[in-house]
Design an enzyme around this catalytic site. Structure first.
Site, PDB file in Angstrom:
ATOM      1  N   ASP A   8       3.336   4.504   6.038  1.00  0.00           N
ATOM      2  CA  ASP A   8       3.512   3.899   4.724  1.00  0.00           C
ATOM      3  C   ASP A   8       4.947   4.231   4.311  1.00  0.00           C
ATOM      4  OD1 ASP A   8       3.237   2.773   2.217  1.00  0.00           O
ATOM      5  OD2 ASP A   8       2.056   4.432   1.401  1.00  0.00           O
ATOM      6  N   GLU A  69       3.397  -0.533   7.187  1.00  0.00           N
ATOM      7  CA  GLU A  69       3.242  -1.484   6.088  1.00  0.00           C
ATOM      8  C   GLU A  69       4.570  -2.183   5.827  1.00  0.00           C
ATOM      9  OE1 GLU A  69       1.160  -0.764   2.124  1.00  0.00           O
ATOM     10  OE2 GLU A  69       3.279  -0.859   1.545  1.00  0.00           O
ATOM     11  N   ASP A 141       0.365   9.197  -0.240  1.00  0.00           N
ATOM     12  CA  ASP A 141       0.788   8.157   0.695  1.00  0.00           C
ATOM     13  C   ASP A 141       0.224   8.339   2.104  1.00  0.00           C
ATOM     14  OD1 ASP A 141       2.126   6.981  -1.375  1.00  0.00           O
ATOM     15  OD2 ASP A 141       4.082   7.749  -0.818  1.00  0.00           O
TER      16      ASP A 141
END
Length: 161
Positions: A8, A69, A141
């Site tokens: 992430d 991502e 995260d």
């Protein structure tokens, strides 16, 4: 057995997670955490820290696949420049040090894989706890990174190059 690194991306915080295929339907959650950089450092210094820490993760866990991502920004997001620079470092280190071209996933894609595309971080954490049989999961995260790795492991793909 394939090892997956889920990421992430961010400039202040990069979430990461390691999953390993165990010839069962569900992978094993090996480890997870965050790379955090100080806002007192320059952007260049923060990028160097992300590069160094990500390089260490790749050397330690030797992933065969990396899922990242691909962030979406609207025009009011001021942090977009830093996140995109961090994404460039992640892509560079993945290819140079891991020999892997990452799979980029839209947030809605990996979240839909867990239930719905607008899931909150707390909802993602609850699903991750359930899927991996965990008693507790920090809501940070790293949770998203686990979900990103799991989506990549499960075959979720977007046409992003």
């Amino acid at each position: 057995m394939t090892t997956w690194l889920g990421i992430d991306p961010g400039l202040a915080i990069v979430g990461w997670a390691i999953l390993r295929d165990n010839s069962e339907l569900m992978p094993i959650l090996v480890d997870y955490g965050t790379i955090e950089t100080s806002k007192n450092l320059s952007t260049a210094q923060r990028l160097i820290e992300i590069e160094r820490d990500l390089k260490e993760l790749i050397a330690e866990y030797k992933p065969g696949e990396i899922a990242v991502e691909m962030p979406f920004f609207n025009r009011q997001i001021k942090a977009a420049g830093g996140v995109l620079q961090a994404l460039g470092i992640i892509n560079l280190v993945s290819c140079r040090d891991g020999g892997i071209e990452p799979i980029f996933l839209h947030q809605a894609s990996w979240k839909c894989h867990l239930g719905h595309g607008k899931a909150t971080k707390a909802e993602v954490a609850e699903q991750i706890k359930y899927l991996f049989g965990l008693t507790k999961m920090p809501i940070n995260d790293a949770v998203d990174a686990i979900a990103i790795a799991y989506a990549g492991f499960s075959g979720v793909r977007n046409q992003i190059s």
